[in-house]
Scaffold this motif. Structure first.
Motif, PDB file in Angstrom:
ATOM      1  N   UNK A 279       0.837  -1.207   0.000  1.00 19.75           N
ATOM      2  CA  UNK A 279       0.000   0.000   0.000  1.00 19.75           C
ATOM      3  C   UNK A 279       0.871   1.256   0.000  1.00 19.75           C
ATOM      4  N   UNK A 280       1.905   1.268   0.837  1.00 20.84           N
ATOM      5  CA  UNK A 280       2.769   2.439   0.946  1.00 20.84           C
ATOM      6  C   UNK A 280       3.470   2.724  -0.385  1.00 20.84           C
ATOM      7  N   UNK A 281       3.817   1.672  -1.123  1.00 19.22           N
ATOM      8  CA  UNK A 281       4.424   1.864  -2.444  1.00 19.22           C
ATOM      9  C   UNK A 281       3.485   2.641  -3.367  1.00 19.22           C
ATOM     10  N   UNK A 282       2.172   2.387  -3.259  1.00 21.88           N
ATOM     11  CA  UNK A 282       1.201   3.121  -4.082  1.00 21.88           C
ATOM     12  C   UNK A 282       1.095   4.569  -3.598  1.00 21.88           C
ATOM     13  N   UNK A 283       1.039   4.772  -2.289  1.00 18.58           N
ATOM     14  CA  UNK A 283       0.971   6.137  -1.746  1.00 18.58           C
ATOM     15  C   UNK A 283       2.197   6.946  -2.183  1.00 18.58           C
ATOM     16  N   UNK A 284       3.366   6.312  -2.202  1.00 23.67           N
ATOM     17  CA  UNK A 284       4.608   7.006  -2.555  1.00 23.67           C
ATOM     18  C   UNK A 284       4.813   7.142  -4.063  1.00 23.67           C
ATOM     19  N   UNK A 285       3.944   6.510  -4.863  1.00 21.10           N
ATOM     20  CA  UNK A 285       4.080   6.596  -6.305  1.00 21.10           C
ATOM     21  C   UNK A 285       5.075   5.615  -6.899  1.00 21.10           C
ATOM     22  N   UNK A 286       5.510   4.617  -6.123  1.00 16.97           N
ATOM     23  CA  UNK A 286       6.409   3.590  -6.652  1.00 16.97           C
ATOM     24  C   UNK A 286       5.651   2.560  -7.479  1.00 16.97           C
ATOM     25  N   UNK A 287       4.331   2.515  -7.328  1.00 17.41           N
ATOM     26  CA  UNK A 287       3.449   1.680  -8.145  1.00 17.41           C
ATOM     27  C   UNK A 287       2.119   2.406  -8.258  1.00 17.41           C
ATOM     28  N   UNK A 288       1.392   2.161  -9.355  1.00 17.58           N
ATOM     29  CA  UNK A 288       0.087   2.805  -9.540  1.00 17.58           C
ATOM     30  C   UNK A 288      -1.000   2.102  -8.750  1.00 17.58           C
ATOM     31  N   UNK A 289      -0.928   0.765  -8.652  1.00 17.63           N
ATOM     32  CA  UNK A 289      -1.955  -0.010  -7.964  1.00 17.63           C
ATOM     33  C   UNK A 289      -1.322  -1.174  -7.224  1.00 17.63           C
ATOM     34  N   UNK A 290      -2.007  -1.615  -6.183  1.00 19.67           N
ATOM     35  CA  UNK A 290      -1.693  -2.854  -5.473  1.00 19.67           C
ATOM     36  C   UNK A 290      -2.892  -3.768  -5.664  1.00 19.67           C
ATOM     37  N   UNK A 291      -2.668  -4.931  -6.276  1.00 22.97           N
ATOM     38  CA  UNK A 291      -3.743  -5.865  -6.569  1.00 22.97           C
ATOM     39  C   UNK A 291      -3.504  -7.162  -5.796  1.00 22.97           C
ATOM     40  N   UNK A 292      -4.544  -7.614  -5.115  1.00 24.62           N
ATOM     41  CA  UNK A 292      -4.489  -8.880  -4.377  1.00 24.62           C
ATOM     42  C   UNK A 292      -5.811  -9.611  -4.583  1.00 24.62           C
ATOM     43  N   UNK A 293      -5.746 -10.810  -5.145  1.00 32.40           N
ATOM     44  CA  UNK A 293      -6.979 -11.549  -5.440  1.00 32.40           C
ATOM     45  C   UNK A 293      -7.421 -12.442  -4.289  1.00 32.40           C
ATOM     46  N   UNK A 294      -6.538 -12.725  -3.350  1.00 25.39           N
ATOM     47  CA  UNK A 294      -6.862 -13.606  -2.227  1.00 25.39           C
ATOM     48  C   UNK A 294      -7.388 -12.807  -1.041  1.00 25.39           C
ATOM     49  N   UNK A 295      -8.112 -13.502  -0.160  1.00 25.50           N
ATOM     50  CA  UNK A 295      -8.612 -12.866   1.062  1.00 25.50           C
ATOM     51  C   UNK A 295      -7.643 -13.001   2.208  1.00 25.50           C
ATOM     52  N   UNK A 296      -6.373 -12.700   1.969  1.00 25.11           N
ATOM     53  CA  UNK A 296      -5.319 -12.949   2.954  1.00 25.11           C
ATOM     54  C   UNK A 296      -4.889 -11.700   3.711  1.00 25.11           C
ATOM     55  N   UNK A 297      -5.587 -10.580   3.518  1.00 19.18           N
ATOM     56  CA  UNK A 297      -5.328  -9.406   4.347  1.00 19.18           C
ATOM     57  C   UNK A 297      -6.532  -9.159   5.250  1.00 19.18           C
ATOM     58  N   UNK A 298      -6.344  -8.285   6.223  1.00 22.55           N
ATOM     59  CA  UNK A 298      -7.343  -8.048   7.257  1.00 22.55           C
ATOM     60  C   UNK A 298      -7.539  -6.549   7.457  1.00 22.55           C
ATOM     61  N   UNK A 299      -8.557  -6.203   8.242  1.00 17.00           N
ATOM     62  CA  UNK A 299      -8.880  -4.794   8.458  1.00 17.00           C
ATOM     63  C   UNK A 299      -7.693  -4.025   9.041  1.00 17.00           C
TER      64      UNK A 299
END
Length: 373
Positions: A279-299
């Motif tokens: 996520x931080x990479x997207x905020x910093x502009x190191x990537x345009x998007x972070x994509x994750x297809x699995x339900x492996x992250x949490x609130x």
């Protein structure tokens, strides 16, 4: 509520100090690691570790916020159980006590009587950072503490924290693994709607001090509510040219990688450790998007960075909902558990997610993935 933001920045830096202290004592660090089991185990990893540092940081944040904002007690939630088993098989409930000496005495029980180590940790817990460089004094944030809840991820990317590779960060370059991926995440949401409204990210291992005295960190913050959007980072610039850049987990499905190849050239499909760091990479502009297809992250993984992304014009959507009905109504919320799940899975982002800083780029990603995964 500017006072809450200042407090969260301060306790996040205290948390970073605890994380650094735990890594500096190698024999102690070996004692601090326990493997999660049962319903608390993240199914994505063969081994998912809980450290005493995690528990201490979570309870320290809960203690400090509850002391200054008692209206929030009961709504300060985290990843970890505060029960820890010591080497004698005794179960100890880890809390932060009123004094450093009392906290040290409690921690000594967890650390099998190691008073020196317990004292070192207690000192880090009770010692305030000297200063936090953040221009928040003149903020007017239209929120009340009785409206808010908190999600804490004490040390995101625990595996990178434990492994401890000391990679040097380069300006403007995504460095995919190492201690810098381990982050302290504190996100604030509205109890009524689950909307994320305030977030703090602390990166305890950002760079080594020039004088050789150890690691130094960096912090980031954002506020997004009632039309107010403020972030310690500027809005990231999109990738040059027609292709987007995406950061993924190394274990991402081949079908997702193939689908994204229609909008991302091969050199712009990148991989990194830790949900918070991606996520931080997207905020910093190191990537345009972070994509994750699995339900492996949490609130607790997504709440804090979600706010920073909102503040720069982006957000985080549930991937399954966005594919089904479009991204407009698919933003993640943080107040309701999944009643059909048990344990930590009640708070999973079960549909996968996309973190983005530009809505037009999000639409391109969703169109590329629709019908392909």
């Amino acid at each position: 509520m500017a006072d809450l933001l200042k407090l969260l920045l301060r306790v996040a830096e205290k948390a970073a100090n605890v994380a650094r202290v735990c890594r500096q004592e190698a024999p102690l660090f070996q004692l601090l690691v326990q493997e999660k089991t049962g319903v608390d185990k993240n199914k994505k990893f063969v081994q998912d570790f809980k450290t005493l540092a995690d528990v201490i940081i979570q309870e320290m944040i809960r203690h400090n916020v509850g002391a200054q904002f008692p209206e929030m007690i009961g709504f300060i939630n985290g990843e970890e159980s505060n029960k820890f088993e010591n080497g004698h098989g005794e179960s100890v409930v880890v809390t932060v006590c009123a004094s450093e000496a009392e906290t040290a005495e409690l921690l000594a029980k967890v650390l099998d009587g190691d008073a020196m180590a317990a004292s070192l940790l207690a000192r880090a817990i009770h010692q305030d950072p000297t200063s936090i460089d953040a221009d928040t004094d003149r903020l007017s944030i239209p929120l009340q503490p009785s409206q808010l809840g908190i999600w804490i991820d004490p040390i995101d990317a625990t595996s990178q924290y434990i492994e401890g590779k000391e990679e040097e960060l380069q300006q403007g370059v995504l460095c995919p693994s190492g201690l810098h991926c381990a982050l302290v995440l504190i996100g604030v949401y509205l109890r009524s709607s689950g909307e994320p409204v305030m977030g703090v990210i602390n990166q305890p291992f950002n760079h080594r001090a020039p004088d050789g005295s150890g690691w130094r960190g960096q912090h980031f913050w954002g506020v997004s509510c009632d039309g107010l959007n403020l972030c310690s980072l500027s809005r990231p610039k999109p990738s040059p040219g027609p292709d987007l850049s995406a950061v993924l987990s190394s274990s991402e499905k081949p079908s997702v990688k193939d689908a994204l190849s229609s909008v991302c050239s091969p050199d712009k499909l990148m991989y990194a450790s830790g949900a918070g760091f991606k996520f931080l990479c997207v905020v910093q502009g190191l990537a345009d998007v972070y994509v994750l297809s699995e339900g492996s992250t949490f609130k607790w993984d997504s709440c804090a960075p979600h706010v920073l992304l909102k503040a720069v014009g982006g957000g985080v959507v549930d991937l399954s909902r966005a594919l089904e009905s479009g991204p407009t109504r698919a933003e993640l919320t943080y107040h309701r558990p999944d009643g059909g799940a048990a344990g930590a899975d009640r708070w999973a982002n079960a549909g996968g997610l996309v973190g983005y800083s530009d809505r037009a780029q999000l639409r391109r990603v969703i169109e590329a993935l629709r019908g392909k995964i």
